[in-house]
Design a protein around this motif. Structure first.
Motif, short mmCIF file in Angstrom:
data_model
loop_
_atom_site.label_atom_id
_atom_site.label_comp_id
_atom_site.label_asym_id
_atom_site.label_seq_id
_atom_site.Cartn_x
_atom_site.Cartn_y
_atom_site.Cartn_z
N MET A 175 0.69 -0.92 -0.07
CA MET A 175 -0.28 0.17 -0.04
C MET A 175 0.69 1.50 -0.47
N ASP A 176 1.35 0.93 1.39
CA ASP A 176 3.19 2.61 0.50
C ASP A 176 3.78 2.77 -0.54
N ALA A 177 3.85 1.71 -0.64
CA ALA A 177 4.49 2.03 -2.34
C ALA A 177 3.59 2.19 -3.75
N ALA A 178 2.65 1.52 -3.71
CA ALA A 178 1.40 2.21 -4.05
C ALA A 178 1.64 3.96 -4.11
N ASN A 204 -5.45 -7.69 -5.60
CA ASN A 204 -7.68 -6.87 -6.01
C ASN A 204 -7.65 -6.40 -4.37
N ALA A 205 -7.22 -6.96 -3.40
CA ALA A 205 -6.71 -6.40 -1.96
C ALA A 205 -6.19 -4.58 -1.91
N LEU A 206 -5.71 -4.22 -2.88
CA LEU A 206 -4.95 -2.67 -2.83
C LEU A 206 -6.77 -2.43 -3.99
N ALA A 207 -7.46 -3.11 -4.62
CA ALA A 207 -7.77 -2.10 -5.24
C ALA A 207 -9.16 -1.90 -4.10
N ALA A 208 -9.44 -3.06 -3.47
CA ALA A 208 -10.66 -2.57 -2.74
C ALA A 208 -10.19 -1.81 -1.31
N ALA A 209 -9.10 -1.96 -1.24
CA ALA A 209 -8.45 -0.95 -0.13
C ALA A 209 -8.53 0.50 0.03
N THR A 213 -5.96 5.22 -4.95
CA THR A 213 -5.11 5.31 -5.76
C THR A 213 -4.59 4.31 -6.94
N ILE A 214 -5.14 3.16 -6.79
CA ILE A 214 -5.36 2.17 -7.47
C ILE A 214 -6.59 2.38 -8.73
N HIS A 215 -5.64 2.92 -10.13
CA HIS A 215 -6.83 3.06 -10.92
C HIS A 215 -7.24 2.15 -11.96
N ALA A 216 -6.50 0.66 -12.21
CA ALA A 216 -7.26 0.00 -12.39
C ALA A 216 -6.58 -1.53 -12.49
N GLY A 217 -6.76 -2.01 -12.17
CA GLY A 217 -5.80 -3.30 -11.71
C GLY A 217 -6.37 -4.94 -12.34
N ALA A 218 -4.73 -5.60 -12.51
CA ALA A 218 -4.93 -6.99 -13.52
C ALA A 218 -4.10 -7.90 -12.93
#
Length: 307
Positions: A175-178, A204-209, A213-218
Motif C-alpha cells: 500500500m505504501d508502495a502504491a 484485488n486487495a489494494l483495489a478494494a482498500a 490510488t489504484i486506477h486499474a488492476g490486473a
C-alpha cells in the motif's frame, strides 16, 4: 524464451509428457499445502515413459535463466533498487524501480505496481517490471522479504521466509508502495497494479482498500480481497487458468460481488492453462496464453492509465 531449437523441442516434449496430476501437486507444494518430501514422493509414483523423477521435478521448479525477456542493461530503461518508508507495513521496505528512457519531471509517465508471488521478489517478477518499463510505464516491484534480508535466491527458502511475516504488514508495504508511485515526481499520479498468485490477491486487495490510488488492476490467478469490495472504483482485468481449481473456486462469488457493486471488470479464462502459466521459468508456462494475457494487460493499462 530464446532457447536453441533442439533444447526447445526437448523441453516442449518433456512438458507435454508430464501428467496433469504433477502440475496439481506442484501447485499444492508451491502454496504450502504439502511439503517438498510429499511432493517428490507423489512424483515418484508416476509412471512416465522416458522421464525420470529428477527430470519431472526439474521441469516443474523454476529456472530463472529462462525468464529474462528484457535485460537489466537494456538501453531503453534504467533499473535500480529503492528503499522507501512504509509506516503501514514494516517501517522500511525496498523495491525494484524501473524507469523508461525519456521519462523525467517534464515528461512523466503512468505507473504500474508489480506484486510478486508467495516467495519474494524473484528474477521473473523483476523481468515483468522491466517489460512494463520497456513499453512506457514507471514500474515498481516491492520485495515483501526485505525485512528478512530480501529474496534469498531460491523459491523454497523464499516461501518459508514469507510465511514468517505478518500478512497485514506485507499488504501495508505494498500500500505504501502504491502511495509512493502516486506521488512520485516522475509519474502522472495514475497507478495500475498487476500481480501473480499471492500478488493477484494483493492486486484485488489494494483495489478494494485504496480506491483513490489504484486506477486499474490486473490480477493473474488471484483470490478475492477479504473485504471492502463495495469500495472498488478501478476497472479490473482478471486472468484465470482453466485448470486452476483452487483459485477458480473463488471466482463465482467474487464475480457476483463485482456485479452487485457495479465494478467495471473483464475476466478471461485461458484454456488448458495451469496456475502460473505466465511464469516463463517453469513447465507451467504456456507461451501462447501468456503472450495473449500480457498483450491484453498492457493494452488495458494503456487505455485506463493514459486518460
Amino acid at each position: 524464451m530464446n532457447l536453441p531449437t533442439d533444447q526447445s523441442h526437448n523441453e516442449a516434449a518433456t512438458v507435454k509428457a508430464i501428467p496433469q496430476e504433477a502440475f496439481d501437486w506442484y501447485d499444492e507444494y508451491a502454496h504450502g499445502d504439502i511439503d517438498r518430501r510429499t511432493f517428490l514422493s507423489r512424483l515418484g509414483t508416476l509412471s512416465v515413459t522416458g522421464l525420470t523423477l529428477s527430470v519431472v521435478a526439474g521441469a516443474l521448479t523454476p529456472n530463472y535463466a529462462l525468464a529474462e525477456q528484457i535485460s537489466f542493461n537494456d538501453p531503453d530503461i534504467t533499473a535500480s533498487y529503492v528503499e522507501y518508508d512504509s509506516p503501514n507495513g514494516h517501517g522500511k521496505a525496498r523495491g525494484y524501480l524501473v524507469i523508461p528512457k525519456g521519462v523525467n519531471v517534464d515528461n512523466k509517465a503512468p505507473a504500474v505496481l508489480v506484486a510478486h508471488e508467495n516467495r519474494g521478489l524473484n528474477p521473473y517478477i523483476e523481468d515483468v517490471a522491466r517489460r512494463l518499463a520497456k513499453v512506457g510505464f514507471v514500474a515498481f516491484a516491492p520485495d515483501a522479504l526485505f525485512p528478512l534480508g530480501g529474496y534469498p535466491g531460491n523459491d523454497d527458502q523464499g516461501r518459508a521466509m514469507q510465511k514468517e511475516l505478518d500478512g497485514a504488514k506485507i499488504e501495508g508495504d505494498f500500500m505504501d508502495a502504491a502511495t509512493l508511485l502516486k506521488n512520485h515526481e516522475l509519474t502522472t499520479g495514475k497507478v495500475g497494479m498487476v500481480g501473480f498468485c499471492f500478488g493477484g490477491y494483493l492486486t484485488n486487495a489494494l483495489a478494494a482498500a485504496m480506491p483513490d490510488t489504484i486506477h486499474a488492476g490486473a490480477p493473474f490467478y488471484g483470490t478475492p480481497a477479504k473485504g471492502n469490495l463495495d469500495q472498488i472504483k478501478a476497472p479490473l482485468q482478471l486472468h484465470f487458468a482453466e485448470l486452476d481449481q483452487r483459485v477458480n473456486a473463488t471466482w463465482p462469488d467474487y464475480e457476483k460481488a463485482l456485479k452487485a457493486n457495479k465494478v467495471d471488470y473483464t475476466a478471461y479464462i485461458y484454456p488448458t492453462a495451469n496456475h502460473g502459466f505466465h511464469n516463463d521459468s517453469t513447465a507451467r508456462y504456456q507461451e501462447k496464453n501468456a503472450e495473449l494475457a500480457w498483450d491484453r494487460t498492457v493494452s488495458f493499462f494503456k487505455e485506463t492509465l493514459s486518460a
